[in-house]
Each structure stands twice: as structure tokens, then as C-alpha cells.
Write an enzyme that holds these catalytic residues in place. Sequence first.
Site, mmCIF file in Angstrom:
data_model
loop_
_atom_site.group_PDB
_atom_site.id
_atom_site.type_symbol
_atom_site.label_atom_id
_atom_site.label_comp_id
_atom_site.label_asym_id
_atom_site.label_seq_id
_atom_site.Cartn_x
_atom_site.Cartn_y
_atom_site.Cartn_z
ATOM 1 N N THR A 153 0.828 -1.224 0.000
ATOM 2 C CA THR A 153 0.000 0.000 0.000
ATOM 3 C C THR A 153 0.856 1.266 0.000
ATOM 4 O OG1 THR A 153 -1.972 -0.981 0.944
ATOM 5 C CG2 THR A 153 -1.612 1.337 1.428
ATOM 6 N N THR A 161 5.029 11.281 7.373
ATOM 7 C CA THR A 161 5.252 11.207 8.813
ATOM 8 C C THR A 161 6.641 11.680 9.220
ATOM 9 O OG1 THR A 161 5.459 9.599 10.618
ATOM 10 C CG2 THR A 161 5.905 8.778 8.430
ATOM 11 N N ASP A 162 6.781 12.062 10.492
ATOM 12 C CA ASP A 162 8.111 12.431 11.008
ATOM 13 C C ASP A 162 8.997 11.199 11.215
ATOM 14 O OD1 ASP A 162 6.827 11.334 13.229
ATOM 15 O OD2 ASP A 162 7.199 13.033 14.566
ATOM 16 N N GLU A 163 8.375 9.996 11.187
ATOM 17 C CA GLU A 163 9.166 8.779 11.466
ATOM 18 C C GLU A 163 10.211 8.511 10.394
ATOM 19 O OE1 GLU A 163 7.228 5.371 12.971
ATOM 20 O OE2 GLU A 163 5.742 6.521 14.084
ATOM 21 N N TYR A 216 7.319 0.186 8.748
ATOM 22 C CA TYR A 216 6.368 1.265 8.442
ATOM 23 C C TYR A 216 7.109 2.515 7.958
ATOM 24 C CZ TYR A 216 3.549 5.443 9.333
ATOM 25 O OH TYR A 216 2.931 6.672 9.216
ATOM 26 N N LYS A 221 7.151 4.452 4.300
ATOM 27 C CA LYS A 221 6.734 5.849 4.123
ATOM 28 C C LYS A 221 7.896 6.662 3.515
ATOM 29 C CE LYS A 221 3.373 7.698 5.141
ATOM 30 N NZ LYS A 221 2.099 7.906 4.393
ATOM 31 N N TYR A 243 5.000 0.287 26.785
ATOM 32 C CA TYR A 243 6.169 -0.459 26.309
ATOM 33 C C TYR A 243 7.443 -0.011 27.037
ATOM 34 C CZ TYR A 243 3.323 -1.577 22.105
ATOM 35 O OH TYR A 243 2.354 -1.998 21.230
ATOM 36 N N HIS A 300 12.302 0.021 18.876
ATOM 37 C CA HIS A 300 11.466 1.164 19.275
ATOM 38 C C HIS A 300 12.223 2.494 19.199
ATOM 39 C CE1 HIS A 300 8.287 2.463 22.510
ATOM 40 N NE2 HIS A 300 8.242 3.189 21.426
#
Length: 351
Positions: free
Chosen positions: A98, A132-134, A158, A162, A215, A293
Site C-alpha cells: 500500500t 510522517t516524522d518517522e 512502516y 513511508k 512499552y 522502538h
Amino acid sequence: MILVTGGAGFIGSNFILNWLAHRDEPVLNVDKLTYAGNAATLRGVEHDSRYVFAQVDICDREAIDGLIQKHQPRAILHFAAESHVDRSIRGPGEFVQTNVVGTFTMLEAATAWYRTLSGGQREAFRFLHVSTDEVYGSLEPNDPAFNERTPYAPSSPYSASKAASDHLVRAWHHTYGLPTLTTNCSNNYGPYQFPEKLIPLTITNALGGKALPVYGDGRNVRDWLYVEDHCEAIDVVLDRGVPGETYNIGGCNELANIDVVKTICRFLDELKPTSSGVPYAQQIQFVTDRPGHDRRYAIDARRIESELGWRPAQTFETGLHKTVQWYLDNTEWVEGVTSGEYRCWIETHYV
Ligand code: NAD
Ligand code: DAU
């Protein structure tokens, strides 16, 4: 009209509801309705003559071409994506499909359409890519916040998908001259967010008397932005952004996860105390950390403020208070989206 992809998801649906409340221009919503897409969110505009819905996969070029030919959009706003980091770790395939192939398909369809335009229509056309900022990776505690020149360093399936989509968008502008705009935004929260993400998960679990999973050590930091502020920013970029440019959008609200969860508990204690009188914070449980993470995200939003005049209207306290109240007032919506698939995800993920 404008074409919105992923308009049945969290941010896309807020954007459409906001748009139709303030503008006359019609919207075509193209959404596959995955587990994250909820037609119920848009029930209020279902019969509005300015709203058209098409259940279509953005990877289906023929269907996308057909919709573009029929509705002749003056702009495409591309929200559709697989968006949950934890799901990308368990099953990255859909994210590549996607987020990468889907964005490629939308760019190809938009470019073919753009080539048929002339004069004012060609001048006005925009492809706005919501990212996204990621894509910038993780920050150390004292690092400066991400700006538009920060090098890309995505670290989850992810964020890598992106980042790939952002690169495709840049290439389609540079090579084919497609008038693109890219926005890179920090963590959103607000009404209609699917309760797999931290804030709605915490609210719904708290009300259900369940554990509130945090987490690792709970000290990972995110920069929180109320979703309506994000929608406003997208509006501004669509109207005044410079083709080919990117704009970082953030809330100036850096908070550790444990503090976010404790604030939600505090608001719930005030708005709907437990029947036993025991504070909701007693339900907090530290659980195994997310693999890889990212420790900290923070956005430097000076560019969109100085060049386009946007800044967030909500503080974290005002936005979160409204959000908690919204989830208390909309239990029917929550019940509608927490279906079998949702329960299956929660049971598998939080064993
Ligand atoms: P979401 O998961 O709530 O919604 C995604 C929507 O896209 C759903 O309606 C889903 O049905 C649709 N969709 C998924 N695959 C599709 C496909 N192949 N074809 C057509 N539709 C498809 O996501 P969201 O939180 O609303 O995020 C929207 C966009 O904003 C995403 O691109 C995301 O990367 C970006 N973003 C999100 C945040 C955040 O905090 N949620 C922050 C910054 C950027
Ligand atoms: O930064 C923007 C990104 O924000 C978007 O691009 C993503 O689409 C969106 O999902 C969001 O990603 P995060 O991974 O930051 O959001 P999430 O709500 O999943 O998690 C927020 C923080 O809370 C993160 O540090 C992980 C942690 N967390 C999350 C869940 C679901 C927990 O501690 N417990 C949980 O149960």
C-alpha cells in the site's frame, strides 16, 4: 472537486468532515476500507451531495484512472496507508504494497491526468502527499528537532515504506514535473482514532477495566498534535505551499509515553471516576518493548509557521481533554470498530 485517498481512516475522515463543514467544494473519498477504515465515521455526510465515496484499492490503476476521468479532481490528497508500526513489524508485506506500490500507482495516475490539463487547470493542480516524522528516524535526548533538511533514517518497516513513498513523490516532481507537496507530521490524536494506537487504546482499556500497556520503560518521547490542527495545516499547505517542497508539521508537545498515559488517567478520574474510586493509573502495566522502538521524535515546525502562517491551536492539555470527552460520548462508535479483527489483533499482540 478534490480527491482524498484513505478518507475513511483517522486523519482522512477528520479532514473530510472539516472540509465539508467549511467549504463548498465536493470531495471524492477513495478508500479500500481495510480494518482501519470506518464508513461509520462519515455517516453524517453520506447523503451530502458534495460527498462521493468509492471503495477502491489505491493499487488498482484502472479503477483509479476511471475515477479521475469521471470526477476530474483539481487536487489529489494522498492519506491512504498502512499506518500502525506494531503491525508493520508483524507483517511488513501490506506496508510495502500500500505505502510504496500504492503511492507509485497514485503518482502514475496523477501524472497521466496532469498531462491532459492545460491553462489555469494545469497551473492549479496539486498532488499532496501526507507523510510522517518517522522517516527521520530516532533522536537522542539533546538532538535538535527534525527540520525539512534532516537526512532520512527510517528504522521500522512502516517508516521505511513511508520514506520510500516520499522519495517517489520527490522523484515524480523532479523528473516529470508533477506539482507535489509533501507534509511530514508528528503523532496525531483526537476523535475517530482507531483504538490500536496509544491514546485511544489507553482510554478504551481504562474504561473497560483492562491493563494499560506501556512499552519498555515508558520514557520514549513523541510530539503530539491534535488532529484538527493537522487538518488545518494540510489545508494551508494545499492552498499556499510551493510545488516540490516539503513541510514539517508538529505540535510542540514533546511528552514521554508514561506521562501521556498518566494524563489520560487523570482526566478520566475527573470525568468518569471508577465505581470503586480506585484511580485509573492503578491499571498501568509495563510490558515488553516494541522491537527497534524509536526513542524520541520532535518536529521543528518553524518553516510552515514562518512561510505559511500555520501554528497549532490546541495545547496537549486542551486537545487531550476534548479527546477523552469525545471517547466518553461516543462509545457506540468505539463498539462498532472494535470488531472481531480488532479483538484478534489485541489478543495476539498483547499475549
Ligand atoms: P489510518 O490507518 O487510520 O487510515 C488509513 C486509511 O487508508 C484507512 O481508511 C484504510 O482503509 C485506507 N487504506 C489502507 N490501505 C489502502 C489501500 N490499499 N487503498 C485504499 N485505501 C487504503 O491512518 P491515519 O492515522 O489516518 O494516517 C493517515 C496518513 O497520515 C497516513 O499516510 C499516515 O502515514 C500519515 N500520518 C499519520 C500520523 C498519525 O499519528 N496517525 C502522523 C503522521 C502521518
Ligand atoms: O510519528 C508519527 C506516527 O505516529 C505516524 O506516522 C504513525 O502512523 C502513528 O501510528 C504514530 O506512530 P507511533 O508508533 O508513535 O504511535 P503509537 O500510538 O503506536 O505509539 C505511540 C508511543 O506509545 C510509541 O512510543 C509506542 C508506545 N505504545 C504504543 C502502544 C500501542 C505503548 O507504550 N503501548 C502501546 O500499547
